[in-house]
Scaffold this motif. Structure first.
Motif, mmCIF file in Angstrom:
data_model
loop_
_atom_site.group_PDB
_atom_site.id
_atom_site.type_symbol
_atom_site.label_atom_id
_atom_site.label_comp_id
_atom_site.label_asym_id
_atom_site.label_seq_id
_atom_site.Cartn_x
_atom_site.Cartn_y
_atom_site.Cartn_z
ATOM 1 N N LYS A 175 59.034 31.854 -20.682
ATOM 2 C CA LYS A 175 58.947 32.079 -22.126
ATOM 3 C C LYS A 175 57.862 33.104 -22.422
ATOM 4 O O LYS A 175 56.737 32.994 -21.925
ATOM 5 N N HIS B 233 42.283 27.046 -22.049
ATOM 6 C CA HIS B 233 40.830 27.108 -21.894
ATOM 7 C C HIS B 233 40.190 25.763 -22.236
ATOM 8 O O HIS B 233 40.804 24.914 -22.891
ATOM 9 N N LYS C 100 46.376 25.758 -29.616
ATOM 10 C CA LYS C 100 47.537 26.496 -30.136
ATOM 11 C C LYS C 100 48.395 27.115 -29.035
ATOM 12 O O LYS C 100 49.552 27.460 -29.269
ATOM 13 N N GLY D 100 55.688 34.906 -25.448
ATOM 14 C CA GLY D 100 55.308 34.709 -26.849
ATOM 15 C C GLY D 100 55.233 36.007 -27.629
ATOM 16 O O GLY D 100 55.520 37.092 -27.103
ATOM 17 N N GLY D 101 54.812 35.883 -28.875
ATOM 18 C CA GLY D 101 54.822 37.000 -29.816
ATOM 19 C C GLY D 101 54.106 38.251 -29.335
ATOM 20 O O GLY D 101 54.640 39.359 -29.427
ATOM 21 N N THR E 151 51.716 34.230 -22.188
ATOM 22 C CA THR E 151 51.116 34.464 -23.484
ATOM 23 C C THR E 151 50.033 35.522 -23.389
ATOM 24 O O THR E 151 50.068 36.366 -22.477
ATOM 25 N N ASP E 152 49.077 35.500 -24.334
ATOM 26 C CA ASP E 152 48.069 36.570 -24.361
ATOM 27 C C ASP E 152 46.715 36.105 -23.849
ATOM 28 O O ASP E 152 45.700 36.721 -24.122
HETATM 29 P P1 ADP Z 1 52.215 33.048 -28.229
HETATM 30 O O1 ADP Z 1 52.514 33.974 -29.348
HETATM 31 O O2 ADP Z 1 52.280 33.672 -26.880
HETATM 32 O O3 ADP Z 1 52.999 31.765 -28.329
HETATM 33 P P2 ADP Z 1 49.940 31.726 -29.386
HETATM 34 O O4 ADP Z 1 49.145 32.554 -30.331
HETATM 35 O O5 ADP Z 1 50.880 30.738 -29.982
HETATM 36 O O6 ADP Z 1 50.677 32.701 -28.381
HETATM 37 O O7 ADP Z 1 48.974 30.937 -28.374
HETATM 38 C C1 ADP Z 1 47.989 31.628 -27.642
HETATM 39 C C2 ADP Z 1 46.667 31.569 -28.386
HETATM 40 O O8 ADP Z 1 46.240 30.208 -28.437
HETATM 41 C C3 ADP Z 1 45.526 32.254 -27.682
HETATM 42 O O9 ADP Z 1 45.482 33.631 -27.994
HETATM 43 C C4 ADP Z 1 44.306 31.507 -28.213
HETATM 44 O O10 ADP Z 1 43.673 32.188 -29.257
HETATM 45 C C5 ADP Z 1 44.881 30.208 -28.797
HETATM 46 N N1 ADP Z 1 44.245 29.002 -28.268
HETATM 47 C C6 ADP Z 1 43.759 27.976 -29.004
HETATM 48 N N2 ADP Z 1 43.230 27.026 -28.233
HETATM 49 C C7 ADP Z 1 43.361 27.453 -26.950
HETATM 50 C C8 ADP Z 1 42.970 26.930 -25.691
HETATM 51 N N3 ADP Z 1 42.352 25.743 -25.579
HETATM 52 N N4 ADP Z 1 43.237 27.657 -24.586
HETATM 53 C C9 ADP Z 1 43.857 28.851 -24.667
HETATM 54 N N5 ADP Z 1 44.248 29.399 -25.837
HETATM 55 C C10 ADP Z 1 44.007 28.722 -26.969
#
Ligand code: ADP
Ligand code: ASP
Ligand code: MG
Length: 443
Positions: free
Chosen positions: A5, A224, A254, A7-8, A218-219
């Motif tokens: 998958k 974390h 997220k 992501g955005g 993802t990005d």
């Molecule tokens: P995608 O568009 O790939 O689904 P998301 O924005 O939904 O990406 O999820 C990735 C983002 O989640 C990261 O850029 C980060 O800012 C956020 N995030 C929040 N909590 C965590 C965490 N514990 N570990 C990693 N990322 C996290």
């Protein structure tokens, strides 16, 4: 088969789409699930909101703006005029569709149809790219196999049957592309799996085809230990158990949709969280194994409402809690945290749709106090209670922050604390240095 998958952000530009095309070029069977390009779903939400408010001109302007953004992506993405034209043509038909909804009555049905356009666009543009690169791939329409029932729960039997039948039509193909997030509902209408739902699509698809692995690209380089949007010094966790990951996802990390761990857990399929922009990074592997006893991460969930019910009738009475919980059941409102004392109970919810009705019914039991703008801080790990000093570290870190509720012992995997949202940043930062040794050592 592996599920990948993206992501955005991973499909958010012509450059990144090409990165993805490179990442998926190996030979083994793959199903690629794509989100909408980053920012698109937010823009579609905005368009729908304008249409609800009957601001037709603003909605059409926003749609034209989207058209322009995608035209630029298309011009950059393809090298052949043939694909460019095909993509522009496809784009125009979807822009025209959105515009066609600007006239006439606007309801949740039209809104959902608009929200689906992001994933439809990204997958088709990507499929055109693969065709241009002579990669043999098949685009499978998610709307033909992903379905939710009357309770908005995924229809797993339907998914498994439809997807298996669909895949059987292409015995020669190794690479499949499909949309995340979008589905049909029990009435056959276009619907979705809620914001961030592409992760959930990937995991449901993985479970349906008994995939060998589900990769969420993802990005960021994995889950974390703390929210990187709030705290600067966070680090990726190499391994998490399904239960740990599910708690983190549910309580605000997220990177994963809250429901996305369960289907993988049920079929025991490992989930990897990987970084499209840094594919060599190890990321996080989520599996049935836990990597040891300790607190591994903390997450925070905002938008929480705390409800306190106080009644002297609770003293030495049985059945009291059941009757309180029944009120929430009646309104299909899940409870996250619960704490009780001899004469009172506090609970938290994040779905406030029926809050007035719930409060009215709870008032029959005694006095009711409601606190809004609360945040759950959830510390997640394994066998937390067996590690001496853990709670001391937590409370020492949070010594300056008022704690509204504390929940400990419900599972071996988490300690949850309720605080005012205004204190969230301070709490996450304090926990980062106070609880995570790796940070404390370098502080
Ligand atoms: P995608 O568009 O790939 O689904 P998301 O924005 O939904 O990406 O999820 C990735 C983002 O989640 C990261 O850029 C980060 O800012 C956020 N995030 C929040 N909590 C965590 C965490 N514990 N570990 C990693 N990322 C996290
Ligand atoms: N595009 C949808 C959203 O932005 C689904 C997803 O990205 O997972 O919420
Ligand atoms: Mg996401």
């Amino acid at each position: 088969m592996k599920i990948l998958k993206f992501g955005g952000t991973s499909v958010g530009s012509a450059h990144n789409m090409r990165l993805v095309a490179n990442l998926i070029s190996a030979e083994e069977p793959k199903m690629v699930v794509l989100s909408a390009m980053s920012g698109t779903t937010n823009k579609l939400v905005e368009i729908a909101n304008k249409l609800y408010q009957q601001q037709t001109k603003e909605a059409l302007d926003l749609t034209e703006n989207l058209h322009k953004i995608y035209r630029e992506v298309i011009n950059e993405l393809y090298t052949t005029e043939k694909k460019k034209f095909a993509a522009l043509d496809f784009l125009l038909s979807h822009i025209d569709f959105i515009k066609s909804l600007a006239t006439g009555p606007f309801s949740i049905r039209e809104e959902r149809a608009i929200l689906a356009q992001g994933e439809l666009l990204s997958t088709h543009l990507f499929q055109f790219l693969l065709e241009e690169l002579n990669q043999n791939s098949v685009l499978l329409p998610a709307l033909s196999f992903m379905r939710i029932d009357e309770n908005e729960e995924p229809d797993l039997t339907f998914l498994e049957e439809e997807l298996t039948a669909l895949l059987a039509k292409y015995p020669q193909s190794n690479l499949f592309i499909t949309q995340g997030y979008i589905c049909r509902n029990a009435f056959g209408e276009i619907d979705n799996l809620k914001r961030g739902g592409s992760d959930y699509s990937a995991s449901l698809i993985g479970a349906a085809v008994q995939a060998s692995e589900i990769q969420i690209w993802t990005d960021i380089d994995g889950m974390h230990n703390n929210d990187p949007r709030v705290v600067p010094d966070t680090y990726p966790i190499a391994e998490l158990s399904f239960d740990e990951a599910a708690e983190l996802a549910y309580f605000g990390a997220k990177i994963l949709h809250p429901s996305s761990v369960l289907p993988a857990k049920q079929k025991n399929i490992p989930v990897k969280l990987l970084n499209t922009m840094q594919p060599e990074a190890k990321g996080t592997t989520i599996s049935a194994q836990s990597s040891g006893k300790s607190i591994k991460a903390v997450a925070a969930k905002d938008g929480i409402v705390a409800i306190n019910v106080k009644s002297s009738r609770m003293l030495l009475a049985y059945g009291f809690l059941r009757r309180i919980f029944e009120v929430f059941e009646e309104y299909k409102t899940p409870i996250d945290m619960v704490t009780t004392s001899e004469v009172a109970v506090s609970l938290t919810i994040d779905n406030t749709k029926y809050l007035p009705e719930i409060i009215a019914e709870l008032k029959e039991f005694g006095s009711v106090q409601v606190d809004t703008d609360q945040t759950i801080i959830c510390l997640v790990g394994d066998s937390i209670e067996e590690v001496p000093g853990t709670t001391l570290k937590i409370f020492k870190s949070l010594k300056d922050i008022p704690l509204r509720m504390i929940s400990y012992g419900g599972s071996k995997n988490n300690i949850s604390l309720l605080i005012a949202t205004a204190d969230k940043k301070q709490a996450l930062k304090a926990l980062n240095t106070g609880v995570f040794e790796r940070i404390a050592e370098h502080a």
